[in-house]
Write a protein that holds these residues in place. Structure first.
Motif, PDB file in Angstrom:
ATOM      1  N   ALA A 102       0.822  -1.216   0.000  1.00  0.00           N
ATOM      2  CA  ALA A 102       0.000   0.000   0.000  1.00  0.00           C
ATOM      3  C   ALA A 102       0.852   1.261   0.000  1.00  0.00           C
ATOM      4  CB  ALA A 102      -0.927  -0.004   1.221  1.00  0.00           C
ATOM      5  N   PHE A 103       2.096   1.166   0.400  1.00  0.00           N
ATOM      6  CA  PHE A 103       3.011   2.299   0.427  1.00  0.00           C
ATOM      7  C   PHE A 103       3.949   2.287  -0.783  1.00  0.00           C
ATOM      8  CE2 PHE A 103       1.505   1.585   4.635  1.00  0.00           C
ATOM      9  CZ  PHE A 103       1.388   2.835   5.203  1.00  0.00           C
ATOM     10  N   LEU A 104       4.408   1.094  -1.159  1.00  0.00           N
ATOM     11  CA  LEU A 104       5.406   1.007  -2.226  1.00  0.00           C
ATOM     12  C   LEU A 104       4.796   1.216  -3.608  1.00  0.00           C
ATOM     13  CD1 LEU A 104       8.270   0.553  -3.124  1.00  0.00           C
ATOM     14  CD2 LEU A 104       7.918  -1.920  -2.935  1.00  0.00           C
ATOM     15  N   LEU A 105       3.616   0.694  -3.869  1.00  0.00           N
ATOM     16  CA  LEU A 105       3.021   0.845  -5.198  1.00  0.00           C
ATOM     17  C   LEU A 105       2.826   2.313  -5.580  1.00  0.00           C
ATOM     18  CD1 LEU A 105       0.476  -2.116  -5.150  1.00  0.00           C
ATOM     19  CD2 LEU A 105       2.425  -1.881  -6.697  1.00  0.00           C
ATOM     20  N   PRO A 106       2.177   3.148  -4.749  1.00  0.00           N
ATOM     21  CA  PRO A 106       2.053   4.562  -5.133  1.00  0.00           C
ATOM     22  C   PRO A 106       3.391   5.279  -5.195  1.00  0.00           C
ATOM     23  CG  PRO A 106       1.170   4.190  -2.919  1.00  0.00           C
ATOM     24  CD  PRO A 106       1.422   2.848  -3.511  1.00  0.00           C
ATOM     25  N   ALA A 107       4.339   4.885  -4.353  1.00  0.00           N
ATOM     26  CA  ALA A 107       5.656   5.515  -4.401  1.00  0.00           C
ATOM     27  C   ALA A 107       6.360   5.201  -5.717  1.00  0.00           C
ATOM     28  CB  ALA A 107       6.502   5.062  -3.217  1.00  0.00           C
ATOM     29  N   LEU A 108       6.205   3.981  -6.215  1.00  0.00           N
ATOM     30  CA  LEU A 108       6.797   3.625  -7.501  1.00  0.00           C
ATOM     31  C   LEU A 108       6.156   4.426  -8.630  1.00  0.00           C
ATOM     32  CD1 LEU A 108       7.163  -0.234  -7.059  1.00  0.00           C
ATOM     33  CD2 LEU A 108       9.033   1.350  -7.582  1.00  0.00           C
ATOM     34  N   ARG A 109       4.843   4.565  -8.585  1.00  0.00           N
ATOM     35  CA  ARG A 109       4.173   5.360  -9.626  1.00  0.00           C
ATOM     36  C   ARG A 109       4.645   6.814  -9.583  1.00  0.00           C
ATOM     37  NH1 ARG A 109      -0.472   2.388  -7.426  1.00  0.00           N
ATOM     38  NH2 ARG A 109      -0.762   0.520  -8.714  1.00  0.00           N
ATOM     39  N   ALA A 110       4.814   7.340  -8.380  1.00  0.00           N
ATOM     40  CA  ALA A 110       5.287   8.721  -8.245  1.00  0.00           C
ATOM     41  C   ALA A 110       6.712   8.878  -8.768  1.00  0.00           C
ATOM     42  CB  ALA A 110       5.210   9.161  -6.786  1.00  0.00           C
ATOM     43  N   ALA A 111       7.482   7.784  -8.721  1.00  0.00           N
ATOM     44  CA  ALA A 111       8.871   7.828  -9.207  1.00  0.00           C
ATOM     45  C   ALA A 111       8.956   7.549 -10.704  1.00  0.00           C
ATOM     46  CB  ALA A 111       9.716   6.812  -8.435  1.00  0.00           C
ATOM     47  N   GLY A 112       7.812   7.375 -11.357  1.00  0.00           N
ATOM     48  CA  GLY A 112       7.809   7.193 -12.801  1.00  0.00           C
ATOM     49  C   GLY A 112       7.780   5.759 -13.266  1.00  0.00           C
ATOM     50  N   ALA A 113       7.538   4.823 -12.363  1.00  0.00           N
ATOM     51  CA  ALA A 113       7.512   3.411 -12.734  1.00  0.00           C
ATOM     52  C   ALA A 113       6.083   2.928 -12.955  1.00  0.00           C
ATOM     53  CB  ALA A 113       8.180   2.566 -11.647  1.00  0.00           C
ATOM     54  N   ASP A 114       5.967   1.804 -13.647  1.00  0.00           N
ATOM     55  CA  ASP A 114       4.686   1.126 -13.857  1.00  0.00           C
ATOM     56  C   ASP A 114       4.765  -0.213 -13.127  1.00  0.00           C
ATOM     57  OD1 ASP A 114       2.299   0.086 -14.753  1.00  0.00           O
ATOM     58  OD2 ASP A 114       3.049  -0.405 -16.759  1.00  0.00           O
ATOM     59  N   PRO A 115       4.334  -0.265 -11.850  1.00  0.00           N
ATOM     60  CA  PRO A 115       4.502  -1.485 -11.061  1.00  0.00           C
ATOM     61  C   PRO A 115       3.344  -2.464 -11.241  1.00  0.00           C
ATOM     62  CG  PRO A 115       3.654   0.244  -9.663  1.00  0.00           C
ATOM     63  CD  PRO A 115       3.816   0.850 -11.024  1.00  0.00           C
ATOM     64  N   ALA A 116       3.650  -3.744 -11.067  1.00  0.00           N
ATOM     65  CA  ALA A 116       2.636  -4.793 -11.082  1.00  0.00           C
ATOM     66  C   ALA A 116       3.012  -5.836 -10.053  1.00  0.00           C
ATOM     67  CB  ALA A 116       2.544  -5.432 -12.463  1.00  0.00           C
ATOM     68  N   VAL A 117       2.020  -6.370  -9.359  1.00  0.00           N
ATOM     69  CA  VAL A 117       2.240  -7.469  -8.411  1.00  0.00           C
ATOM     70  C   VAL A 117       2.008  -8.774  -9.159  1.00  0.00           C
ATOM     71  CG1 VAL A 117       1.509  -8.534  -6.254  1.00  0.00           C
ATOM     72  CG2 VAL A 117       1.506  -6.032  -6.479  1.00  0.00           C
ATOM     73  N   VAL A 118       3.013  -9.626  -9.195  1.00  0.00           N
ATOM     74  CA  VAL A 118       2.945 -10.870  -9.957  1.00  0.00           C
ATOM     75  C   VAL A 118       3.418 -12.028  -9.082  1.00  0.00           C
ATOM     76  CG1 VAL A 118       3.151  -9.877 -12.257  1.00  0.00           C
ATOM     77  CG2 VAL A 118       5.200 -10.306 -10.935  1.00  0.00           C
ATOM     78  N   VAL A 119       3.023 -13.232  -9.460  1.00  0.00           N
ATOM     79  CA  VAL A 119       3.335 -14.436  -8.689  1.00  0.00           C
ATOM     80  C   VAL A 119       4.540 -15.138  -9.306  1.00  0.00           C
ATOM     81  CG1 VAL A 119       2.458 -16.711  -7.997  1.00  0.00           C
ATOM     82  CG2 VAL A 119       0.969 -14.697  -7.912  1.00  0.00           C
ATOM     83  N   TRP A 120       5.468 -15.535  -8.465  1.00  0.00           N
ATOM     84  CA  TRP A 120       6.750 -16.020  -8.968  1.00  0.00           C
ATOM     85  C   TRP A 120       6.637 -17.293  -9.803  1.00  0.00           C
ATOM     86  CZ3 TRP A 120       9.121 -20.709  -7.720  1.00  0.00           C
ATOM     87  CH2 TRP A 120       8.622 -21.399  -6.616  1.00  0.00           C
ATOM     88  N   ASP A 121       5.681 -18.169  -9.503  1.00  0.00           N
ATOM     89  CA  ASP A 121       5.595 -19.423 -10.243  1.00  0.00           C
ATOM     90  C   ASP A 121       4.482 -19.411 -11.292  1.00  0.00           C
ATOM     91  OD1 ASP A 121       3.532 -19.443  -8.431  1.00  0.00           O
ATOM     92  OD2 ASP A 121       3.903 -21.460  -7.676  1.00  0.00           O
ATOM     93  N   ASP A 122       4.041 -18.222 -11.682  1.00  0.00           N
ATOM     94  CA  ASP A 122       3.058 -18.084 -12.749  1.00  0.00           C
ATOM     95  C   ASP A 122       3.771 -18.222 -14.095  1.00  0.00           C
ATOM     96  OD1 ASP A 122       1.178 -17.349 -14.626  1.00  0.00           O
ATOM     97  OD2 ASP A 122       0.492 -15.564 -13.551  1.00  0.00           O
ATOM     98  N   ARG A 123       3.554 -19.319 -14.771  1.00  0.00           N
ATOM     99  CA  ARG A 123       4.276 -19.601 -16.016  1.00  0.00           C
ATOM    100  C   ARG A 123       3.867 -18.668 -17.160  1.00  0.00           C
ATOM    101  NH1 ARG A 123       7.145 -24.297 -15.609  1.00  0.00           N
ATOM    102  NH2 ARG A 123       6.629 -25.662 -13.839  1.00  0.00           N
ATOM    103  N   ALA A 124       2.778 -17.950 -16.977  1.00  0.00           N
ATOM    104  CA  ALA A 124       2.331 -17.043 -18.039  1.00  0.00           C
ATOM    105  C   ALA A 124       3.073 -15.705 -18.018  1.00  0.00           C
ATOM    106  CB  ALA A 124       0.829 -16.797 -17.910  1.00  0.00           C
TER     107      ALA A 124
END
Length: 295
Positions: free
Chosen positions: A19-41
């Motif tokens: 909840a803190f890191l995602l908006p901070a990344l967007r403010a820093a110019g990044a496009d963040p996504a939460v993904v699962v490590w063993d998702d083969r897709a």
């Protein structure tokens, strides 16, 4: 730039840092996504930076996880780096820390085939060396050697290395002190209340243990020990995206290392100073650098 914050399926939505890191990344110019490590897709090469965050199920599949870590780092920038993850994902690293002359909670290691030898007359803790979230971990009172020995044997019979530590009494009164470092620099500290309850048996049902956290100002001695740990390990501290050093006070009143967390530690951003999430986000963005081909 695209940033992956890596989680586990069972951990989705449970990481308080997001909840803190995602908006901070967007403010820093990044496009963040939460993904699962063993998702083969997932196409990991499509991300400029991949950050391990709530991969809390890796302890049950460490070999598979380490294979994924190496493969992902080969196509993008993974933090922390594979060598760090391999070394730190098995708590036998405590033996290395002690060998560097650092104050470490005394730890005995048992390998499969060993006969469990347990302390007598003092409370102690039994857990596997590959563990997180207090899974398969229990605290035993003097006189509970038989049930503790059964616990250790179950783990050893499954091919797991076991660690035995004295239970540090100060934890019941003042908890643990967790010092968080971002980009190798000290950021903030938090106390964690005692988690292990007398008489509560080891279980692997929970993905993580619920912690009671409080912001704290660490002592000069705690800061010195935490800095000494990061200076001693075989990885440049300024190359660590994040690090957390968990300390307790020993019977002599001096801080001792309970754990060093470099794989997927909670960074306690809800308890951190407001600027901490921004510092972490900008450090992540800086990893891409001007030349995105350099890794």
């Amino acid at each position: 730039m695209r940033v992956a914050l890596v989680s586990a399926t069972a951990a989705l939505g449970t990481d308080d840092d997001e909840a803190f890191l995602l908006p901070a990344l967007r403010a820093a110019g990044a496009d963040p996504a939460v993904v699962v490590w063993d998702d083969r897709a997932v196409d990991w090469a499509a991300f400029d930076v991949v950050v391990l965050r709530s991969t809390w199920d890796y302890t049950m599949r460490r070999d598979e996880f380490l294979t994924w870590v190496a493969a992902t780092d080969a196509v993008t920038r993974l933090r922390n780096r594979p060598g760090v993850v391999r070394w730190n994902s098995d708590k036998v690293y405590l033996r290395d820390l002690a060998g560097y002359g650092l104050p470490v909670v005394p730890t005995e290691f048992l390998s499969p085939g060993d006969r469990p030898a347990l302390p007598d007359g003092v409370p102690f803790v039994v857990k596997p060396t590959v563990s997180a979230g207090s899974r398969n971990t229990a605290r035993y009172a003097p006189g509970e050697q038989d049930v503790a020995r059964d616990h250790a044997r179950r783990l050893l019979d499954r091919g797991r290395t076991v660690m035995v530590q004295p239970y540090v009494a100060s934890v019941d009164e003042r908890g643990e002190t967790a010092l968080v470092f971002l980009g190798g620099r000290y950021s903030h500290a938090v106390t964690k209340d005692a988690l292990l309850v007398p008489g509560e048996r080891a279980t692997e049902d929970k993905l993580f243990a619920t912690e009671k956290l409080h912001a704290v100002q660490p002592s000069a001695a705690e800061r010195a020990v935490a800095d000494a740990v990061l200076d001693a390990i075989p990885f440049p501290r300024d190359e660590l995206l994040y690090a957390r050093v968990d300390l307790v006070l020993g019977a002599d009143g001096e801080p001792a290392v309970l754990e060093l967390e470099l794989v997927e530690p909670s960074l306690m951003l809800p308890q951190a100073p407001p600027e901490a999430a921004g510092v972490l986000a900008r450090t992540i963005v800086a990893l891409a650098g001007p030349d995105r081909q350099e890794r």
